[in-house]
Design a protein around this motif. Structure first.
Motif, PDB file in Angstrom:
ATOM      1  N   LYS A 133       0.822  -1.204   0.000  1.00 11.19           N
ATOM      2  CA  LYS A 133       0.000   0.000   0.000  1.00 11.19           C
ATOM      3  C   LYS A 133       0.863   1.264   0.000  1.00 11.19           C
ATOM      4  N   SER A 134       0.251   2.347  -0.461  1.00 13.26           N
ATOM      5  CA  SER A 134       0.864   3.688  -0.413  1.00 13.26           C
ATOM      6  C   SER A 134       2.229   3.737  -1.080  1.00 13.26           C
ATOM      7  N   HIS A 135       2.408   2.931  -2.117  1.00 16.82           N
ATOM      8  CA  HIS A 135       3.623   2.937  -2.923  1.00 16.82           C
ATOM      9  C   HIS A 135       3.235   2.906  -4.402  1.00 16.82           C
ATOM     10  N   SER A 136       4.161   3.301  -5.253  1.00 18.66           N
ATOM     11  CA  SER A 136       3.940   3.248  -6.697  1.00 18.66           C
ATOM     12  C   SER A 136       5.249   2.902  -7.398  1.00 18.66           C
TER      13      SER A 136
ATOM     14  N   LYS B  32       7.680   5.628  -2.255  1.00 16.29           N
ATOM     15  CA  LYS B  32       6.603   5.938  -1.336  1.00 16.29           C
ATOM     16  C   LYS B  32       5.662   6.934  -1.996  1.00 16.29           C
ATOM     17  N   SER B  33       4.358   6.760  -1.801  1.00 20.09           N
ATOM     18  CA  SER B  33       3.367   7.630  -2.419  1.00 20.09           C
ATOM     19  C   SER B  33       2.535   8.317  -1.345  1.00 20.09           C
ATOM     20  N   ALA B  34       2.191   9.578  -1.586  1.00 20.66           N
ATOM     21  CA  ALA B  34       1.336  10.309  -0.661  1.00 20.66           C
ATOM     22  C   ALA B  34      -0.123   9.887  -0.800  1.00 20.66           C
ATOM     23  N   ASP B  35      -0.453   9.262  -1.910  1.00 15.87           N
ATOM     24  CA  ASP B  35      -1.814   8.795  -2.162  1.00 15.87           C
ATOM     25  C   ASP B  35      -1.990   7.406  -1.559  1.00 15.87           C
ATOM     26  N   GLN B  36      -2.831   7.279  -0.551  1.00 19.42           N
ATOM     27  CA  GLN B  36      -3.032   6.003   0.119  1.00 19.42           C
ATOM     28  C   GLN B  36      -3.684   4.967  -0.775  1.00 19.42           C
ATOM     29  N   ASN B  37      -4.256   5.411  -1.886  1.00 21.13           N
ATOM     30  CA  ASN B  37      -4.886   4.480  -2.817  1.00 21.13           C
ATOM     31  C   ASN B  37      -3.884   3.843  -3.785  1.00 21.13           C
ATOM     32  N   ASP B  38      -2.678   4.418  -3.847  1.00 19.65           N
ATOM     33  CA  ASP B  38      -1.657   3.821  -4.713  1.00 19.65           C
ATOM     34  C   ASP B  38      -1.206   2.484  -4.147  1.00 19.65           C
ATOM     35  N   ARG B  39      -0.846   1.563  -5.029  1.00 13.74           N
ATOM     36  CA  ARG B  39      -0.388   0.253  -4.586  1.00 13.74           C
ATOM     37  C   ARG B  39       0.562  -0.336  -5.623  1.00 13.74           C
TER      38      ARG B  39
END
Length: 212
Positions: free
Chosen positions: A142-145, A160-167
């Protein structure tokens, strides 16, 4: 997988200088092209009638296409650098080897989780690294792209992504601590290993581009 083998006979007068240059400059430069997985340098234990000292450097490459790209894009430049520095003080010849199989001693108990999102999911890469295929289960982080940039222009990494929907989707495998060291060697100095918690709750190791 293929091995690009370079056998070099070096005159005694430049031997130590050449050896230091190979370790500090030439081999790292070849690996920096992003074409090869690893390099092994060995000394050939033979008394040459022609004199000098003989070495073999073996570069592992994943496939023919990648090796051909090295020939086309990098080989002449690398050879010219060597000739400019050492000229006729060495003689080299090159061969290609096809890896048929790799046999290793039985592994110890597998207790370590590894999350793979890139080349480590490839059965051929697994056979090269572990001398066996791996069975895993799908999972995600989760929270990565996946990063837009690639390591060495070829290999993916995550961020690491600021968007919690990124996976980041991938597969989690169970391997031994000894095999984890093999992955360290495969990923090389451009990657770092960190521990993450996957969506399933499994705590696993994942490799990302090294930050300096």
């Amino acid at each position: 997988m293929l091995i690009y083998n370079v056998t070099i006979n070096v005159e005694d007068s430049v031997h130590l200088q050449w050896l230091a240059w190979m370790k500090s400059t030439h081999i790292p430069d070849v690996l920096a092209t992003g074409k090869f997985l690893e390099a092994t340098m060995t000394r050939v234990l033979v008394d040459e009638e022609m004199g000098g000292i003989t070495y073999s450097v073996q570069y592992k490459v994943s496939d023919r296409k990648t090796l051909d790209a090295y020939y086309r894009e990098d080989a002449e430049r690398m050879r010219n650098k060597t000739m400019q520095r050492f000229g006729n003080a060495l003689v080299a010849f090159r061969t290609e080897l096809q890896v048929i199989s790799i046999e290793k001693a039985p592994i110890k108990s597998a207790t370590t989780h590894l999350f793979a999102y890139g080349t480590l999911q490839d059965p051929e890469v697994q056979k090269m690294v572990f001398s066996r295929g791996l069975k895993g289960q799908e999972d995600y982080l989760k929270s990565h792209s996946i990063s837009a940039g690639k390591v060495g222009g070829l290999y993916p990494t995550i961020q690491k992504s600021a968007d919690q929907n990124d996976r980041v989707d991938g597969v989690v495998y169970i391997i031994s601590q000894e095999e984890l060291q093999l992955v360290d060697a495969y990923e090389g100095g451009a990657y770092q290993r960190k521990e993450v918690i996957l969506a399933s709750g499994i705590r696993a190791w994942v490799y990302t581009e090294k930050t300096y």
